[in-house]
Design an enzyme around this catalytic site. Structure first.
Site, PDB file in Angstrom:
ATOM      1  N   SER A  62       0.799  -1.235   0.000  1.00  0.00           N
ATOM      2  CA  SER A  62       0.000   0.000   0.000  1.00  0.00           C
ATOM      3  C   SER A  62       0.828   1.278   0.000  1.00  0.00           C
ATOM      4  O   SER A  62       0.256   2.370  -0.046  1.00  0.00           O
ATOM      5  CB  SER A  62      -0.952   0.005   1.200  1.00  0.00           C
ATOM      6  OG  SER A  62      -2.014  -0.889   0.997  1.00  0.00           O
ATOM      7  N   LYS A  65      -0.111   3.656  -2.682  1.00  0.00           N
ATOM      8  CA  LYS A  65      -1.167   4.667  -2.578  1.00  0.00           C
ATOM      9  C   LYS A  65      -0.610   6.074  -2.412  1.00  0.00           C
ATOM     10  O   LYS A  65      -1.343   7.059  -2.581  1.00  0.00           O
ATOM     11  CB  LYS A  65      -2.102   4.316  -1.422  1.00  0.00           C
ATOM     12  CG  LYS A  65      -2.880   3.019  -1.640  1.00  0.00           C
ATOM     13  CD  LYS A  65      -3.894   2.799  -0.525  1.00  0.00           C
ATOM     14  CE  LYS A  65      -4.698   1.512  -0.736  1.00  0.00           C
ATOM     15  NZ  LYS A  65      -4.039   0.320  -0.207  1.00  0.00           N
ATOM     16  N   SER A 122      -6.171   3.768   4.171  1.00  0.00           N
ATOM     17  CA  SER A 122      -5.532   2.899   3.179  1.00  0.00           C
ATOM     18  C   SER A 122      -6.561   2.105   2.381  1.00  0.00           C
ATOM     19  O   SER A 122      -6.365   0.929   2.063  1.00  0.00           O
ATOM     20  CB  SER A 122      -4.534   1.946   3.847  1.00  0.00           C
ATOM     21  OG  SER A 122      -3.637   1.394   2.895  1.00  0.00           O
ATOM     22  N   LYS A 224       3.009   6.815   5.074  1.00  0.00           N
ATOM     23  CA  LYS A 224       2.135   5.729   4.654  1.00  0.00           C
ATOM     24  C   LYS A 224       2.683   4.371   5.073  1.00  0.00           C
ATOM     25  O   LYS A 224       3.892   4.137   5.027  1.00  0.00           O
ATOM     26  CB  LYS A 224       1.969   5.767   3.129  1.00  0.00           C
ATOM     27  CG  LYS A 224       0.916   4.830   2.583  1.00  0.00           C
ATOM     28  CD  LYS A 224      -0.476   5.312   2.896  1.00  0.00           C
ATOM     29  CE  LYS A 224      -1.533   4.280   2.519  1.00  0.00           C
ATOM     30  NZ  LYS A 224      -1.525   3.106   3.411  1.00  0.00           N
TER      31      LYS A 224
END
Length: 384
Positions: A62, A65, A122, A224
């Site tokens: 992720s 992202k 997320s 993140k």
């Protein structure tokens, strides 16, 4: 021939400090981390303080992202979409598994809410919905992601989707993820503030930000997390202390707790033993030099990118900068032409060099001006 000129010494006004016997700062070895790949760098100078397998191509999970949210924020800044625009949720977005924002198929969701769903929760569903809104399809959006990755110099990265869902060829590296983080912080400081929000409430569900560093270190303000079985536990973090911003990336740790603990080791070591100072701003005039055969007889020289350095604590005040100017300088001159070099030394050791460039152009003089200057330059050369 070249002229050597002493530039303004990049020495900040020192504050009185206790005398220490050591002649040079002591910097211990960088900590060894339990991660497949990692990197720690200064966001302003670009100096890499520690790294391990930083260019290894790995599944980013992720962390992907970050590019999805980056593109969305750029589209907002460019006026292509607005925060209050309503996005229709497709069945593909709604059905996607993994982490979710819990948007419902057929509903309309504001762009700014989707952005929070991507960054904080997320959400795979939010990422796909945003991708489809911007590019029409997730496949087309992946092409856009790769174009931006190339523009930013992310040489190891290739995206297949907007979420980081495992896919063949969907890869990045710790260094590229640090580059991505720098771009997010630099290009859109307004939306970057979302990355430090600790929770987001949507559809009756309150979800915390998975970045444990936001609770453990008050100076951390992003970015993140990522996790898949293939990628392990990954984290990109950034923290700012006393005007110094560090970016830390860990990939392939074995737990949520481990990725936070290993990140903390990096940040603690970096902030404790290094400091960053900005000495010259982009476009700051460092020297004004004579121009021959031009409509103007002078040109201002400086650094296109400014000068910011990261060094072990205690060394900054010892730096001395000098400039070497190419001579003679003749018109025509185009802004950005390299006309010399800035050299920063610590004692006899060269710590940094940068091209000294023309900050403005100078057009060539007419025929009589050029002829007169050629005569003057001939005699100038005899005596210099």
């Amino acid at each position: 021939m070249a002229a050597v000129v002493q530039a303004q010494t990049p020495t900040p006004t020192p504050t009185p400090t206790p005398t220490v016997p050591a002649s040079a700062p002591i910097v211990p070895s960088a900590p060894q981390l339990a991660a497949s790949s990692y990197i720690l760098l200064d966001a302003n100078s670009g100096e890499v303080l520690m790294e391990h397998n930083a260019d290894e191509a790995l599944p980013p999970a992720s962390l992907t992202k970050m590019m999805t949210s980056y593109i969305a924020s750029l589209e907002i800044l460019r006026g292509q979409i607005k925060e209050e625009d309503l996005v229709l949720v497709s069945e593909k977005a709604w059905r996607k598994g993994g982490s979710k924002m819990f948007i419902e198929v057929g509903n309309q969701v504001k762009v700014i809410d989707l952005l929070r769903g991507i960054i904080i929760q997320s959400g795979n569903d939010a990422s796909i919905a945003m991708a489809e809104h911007i590019a029409g399809s997730e496949e087309a959006f992946a092409d856009l992601m790769n174009s931006h990755a190339q523009r930013l110099g992310m040489t190891t990265t290739h995206f297949e989707n907007s979420t980081g869902w495992p896919a063949e060829g969907h890869l990045s590296s710790a260094r590229d993820m640090a580059t991505m983080a720098k771009a997010i912080i630099r290009d859109d400081p307004v939306h970057y503030k979302i990355y430090k929000e600790k929770e987001f409430f949507w559809n009756g569900i309150r979800q915390p930000n998975r970045n444990l560093m936001l609770w453990r270190d008050s100076t951390v303000d992003g970015l993140k997390t990522g996790h898949t079985e293939e990628a392990g536990y990954c984290l990109v973090s950034s923290a700012e202390r006393d005007g110094m911003r560090l970016i830390a990336v860990v990939m392939g740790t074995d737990s949520e707790q481990a990725r936070a603990a290993e990140t903390q080791k990096m940040l603690t070591w970096g902030f404790r033993f290094f400091e960053t100072k900005s000495f010259y701003e982009p476009g700051q005039v460092l020297s004004t030099e004579k121009v021959w055969a031009g409509v103007d007889d002078q040109v201002q020289l400086g650094l296109a990118d400014g000068l910011t350095l990261t060094l072990p604590k205690g060394q900054v005040e010892k730096l001395v900068a000098g400039i070497t100017v190419n001579s003679p300088i003749k018109a025509p001159i185009v802004a950005g032409d390299v006309l010399g070099e800035v050299e920063v030394k610590l004692g006899d050791e060269v710590m940094h060099t940068a091209p000294l460039v023309a900050l403005a152009g100078v057009e060539e003089a007419g025929i009589f001006g050029r002829l007169w200057d050629s005569i003057r330059l001939f005699f100038y050369g005899l005596f210099n």
